[in-house]
Write a protein that holds these residues in place. Structure first.
Motif, PDB file in Angstrom:
ATOM      1  N   MET A 105       0.867  -1.178   0.000  1.00 17.26           N
ATOM      2  CA  MET A 105       0.000   0.000   0.000  1.00 17.26           C
ATOM      3  C   MET A 105       0.901   1.225   0.000  1.00 17.26           C
ATOM      4  O   MET A 105       2.084   1.141   0.318  1.00 17.26           O
ATOM      5  CB  MET A 105      -0.954  -0.004   1.185  1.00 17.26           C
ATOM      6  CG  MET A 105      -0.327   0.093   2.536  1.00 17.26           C
ATOM      7  SD  MET A 105      -1.638   0.055   3.755  1.00 17.26           S
ATOM      8  CE  MET A 105      -0.701   0.188   5.237  1.00 17.26           C
ATOM      9  N   TYR A 106       0.324   2.359  -0.374  1.00 24.02           N
ATOM     10  CA  TYR A 106       1.104   3.583  -0.501  1.00 24.02           C
ATOM     11  C   TYR A 106       0.519   4.679   0.384  1.00 24.02           C
ATOM     12  O   TYR A 106      -0.689   4.868   0.423  1.00 24.02           O
ATOM     13  CB  TYR A 106       1.128   4.053  -1.962  1.00 24.02           C
ATOM     14  CG  TYR A 106       1.786   3.047  -2.866  1.00 24.02           C
ATOM     15  CD1 TYR A 106       3.162   3.049  -3.047  1.00 24.02           C
ATOM     16  CD2 TYR A 106       1.038   2.064  -3.508  1.00 24.02           C
ATOM     17  CE1 TYR A 106       3.775   2.112  -3.858  1.00 24.02           C
ATOM     18  CE2 TYR A 106       1.638   1.124  -4.325  1.00 24.02           C
ATOM     19  CZ  TYR A 106       3.017   1.159  -4.495  1.00 24.02           C
ATOM     20  OH  TYR A 106       3.626   0.219  -5.286  1.00 24.02           O
ATOM     21  N   PHE A 107       1.413   5.378   1.083  1.00 24.04           N
ATOM     22  CA  PHE A 107       1.035   6.546   1.879  1.00 24.04           C
ATOM     23  C   PHE A 107       1.641   7.768   1.207  1.00 24.04           C
ATOM     24  O   PHE A 107       2.728   7.687   0.633  1.00 24.04           O
ATOM     25  CB  PHE A 107       1.629   6.474   3.295  1.00 24.04           C
ATOM     26  CG  PHE A 107       0.927   5.534   4.235  1.00 24.04           C
ATOM     27  CD1 PHE A 107      -0.124   4.720   3.845  1.00 24.04           C
ATOM     28  CD2 PHE A 107       1.341   5.464   5.555  1.00 24.04           C
ATOM     29  CE1 PHE A 107      -0.739   3.867   4.732  1.00 24.04           C
ATOM     30  CE2 PHE A 107       0.720   4.617   6.450  1.00 24.04           C
ATOM     31  CZ  PHE A 107      -0.314   3.814   6.043  1.00 24.04           C
ATOM     32  N   LEU A 108       0.958   8.896   1.309  1.00 27.22           N
ATOM     33  CA  LEU A 108       1.530  10.180   0.908  1.00 27.22           C
ATOM     34  C   LEU A 108       1.852  10.892   2.210  1.00 27.22           C
ATOM     35  O   LEU A 108       0.958  11.168   3.012  1.00 27.22           O
ATOM     36  CB  LEU A 108       0.543  10.982   0.058  1.00 27.22           C
ATOM     37  CG  LEU A 108       1.138  12.217  -0.621  1.00 27.22           C
ATOM     38  CD1 LEU A 108       2.195  11.809  -1.645  1.00 27.22           C
ATOM     39  CD2 LEU A 108       0.062  13.036  -1.295  1.00 27.22           C
ATOM     40  N   VAL A 109       3.141  11.125   2.446  1.00 34.66           N
ATOM     41  CA  VAL A 109       3.610  11.659   3.721  1.00 34.66           C
ATOM     42  C   VAL A 109       4.331  12.980   3.475  1.00 34.66           C
ATOM     43  O   VAL A 109       5.145  13.089   2.561  1.00 34.66           O
ATOM     44  CB  VAL A 109       4.580  10.654   4.391  1.00 34.66           C
ATOM     45  CG1 VAL A 109       5.104  11.183   5.701  1.00 34.66           C
ATOM     46  CG2 VAL A 109       3.898   9.313   4.596  1.00 34.66           C
ATOM     47  N   GLN A 110       4.040  13.953   4.305  1.00 30.42           N
ATOM     48  CA  GLN A 110       4.695  15.256   4.169  1.00 30.42           C
ATOM     49  C   GLN A 110       5.989  15.249   4.979  1.00 30.42           C
ATOM     50  O   GLN A 110       6.019  14.775   6.114  1.00 30.42           O
ATOM     51  CB  GLN A 110       3.756  16.361   4.664  1.00 30.42           C
ATOM     52  CG  GLN A 110       4.081  17.712   4.114  1.00 30.42           C
ATOM     53  CD  GLN A 110       3.010  18.735   4.460  1.00 30.42           C
ATOM     54  OE1 GLN A 110       2.252  18.573   5.388  1.00 30.42           O
ATOM     55  NE2 GLN A 110       2.973  19.812   3.699  1.00 30.42           N
ATOM     56  N   ALA A 111       7.064  15.761   4.380  1.00 28.80           N
ATOM     57  CA  ALA A 111       8.374  15.803   5.027  1.00 28.80           C
ATOM     58  C   ALA A 111       9.272  16.777   4.275  1.00 28.80           C
ATOM     59  O   ALA A 111       8.901  17.299   3.230  1.00 28.80           O
ATOM     60  CB  ALA A 111       9.001  14.407   5.039  1.00 28.80           C
ATOM     61  N   ASN A 112      10.465  16.999   4.826  1.00 35.34           N
ATOM     62  CA  ASN A 112      11.434  17.884   4.186  1.00 35.34           C
ATOM     63  C   ASN A 112      12.480  17.122   3.374  1.00 35.34           C
ATOM     64  O   ASN A 112      13.100  17.686   2.479  1.00 35.34           O
ATOM     65  CB  ASN A 112      12.132  18.749   5.240  1.00 35.34           C
ATOM     66  CG  ASN A 112      11.163  19.720   5.870  1.00 35.34           C
ATOM     67  OD1 ASN A 112      10.448  20.423   5.178  1.00 35.34           O
ATOM     68  ND2 ASN A 112      11.114  19.728   7.187  1.00 35.34           N
TER      69      ASN A 112
END
Length: 184
Positions: free
Chosen positions: A98-105
């Motif tokens: 499965m795929y997550f969209l994760v916010q990061a730098n």
């Protein structure tokens, strides 16, 4: 009801740092219940950001299981997560991706944020891949109910927060150390 995320590509004329204008196409993520609603919502969202003409060039269903905004992050990363399950009938180990969209730098922070989102998972999993996503922004659906208004404010605050520079990351991993026996 589970969210269906649509990736919408928007083509418009953009002014760069030097003042030159160029035509660009950028992907955005919209939470909607149909392609028609996704098109309508992306048009409304883009009107707030783009004063000139723009065109929706493509809409497709995105394969993200979950979207996770994080405070002080400015880019989106696609994390591939492989859930491991043992099939008792065949006696083999099975992987479900499965795929997550994760916010990061950066990629390391995206990995840490993915691990954080998976901390309550009871099963075994691996993270075989993390890559920067071209997604420019994410627009979740909120009906306007008071509870959802609070969620929208929280989501937008996390998404809009400025990156915080961390000077040093502490390593909290513990390893069991076996003492060597000395033979005399």
């Amino acid at each position: 009801m589970s969210a269906i995320w649509y990736e919408c590509k928007v083509k418009y004329r953009k002014t760069d740092e030097t003042g030159n204008q160029k035509v660009t196409t950028e992907p955005y993520l919209i939470d909607a219940i149909s392609f028609t609603e996704a098109e309508s919502r992306i048009n409304e969202e883009m009107k707030a950001y783009i004063s000139e003409e723009f065109k929706i060039t493509n809409i497709k269903v995105a394969n993200y299981a979950e979207i996770h905004p994080f405070e002080n992050a400015d880019r989106w990363f696609k994390s591939k997560i492989s859930l491991l399950a043992y099939d008792e009938e065949s006696g083999k180990e099975r992987k479900t991706n499965m795929y997550f969209l994760v916010q990061a730098n950066d990629v390391k922070e995206a990995y840490d944020n993915t691990v954080f989102t998976m901390k309550s998972t009871m099963g075994d999993y691996t993270i075989p891949a993390i890559a920067e996503s071209p997604i420019m922004d994410v627009f979740p659906y909120f009906s306007g109910d008071e509870d959802e208004l609070e969620q929208l404010e929280k989501f937008n605050a996390l998404k809009a927060s400025k990156p915080e520079i961390v000077s040093e990351v502490e390593d909290h991993m513990e390893f069991a150390v076996e003492e060597e026996e000395t033979v005399s």
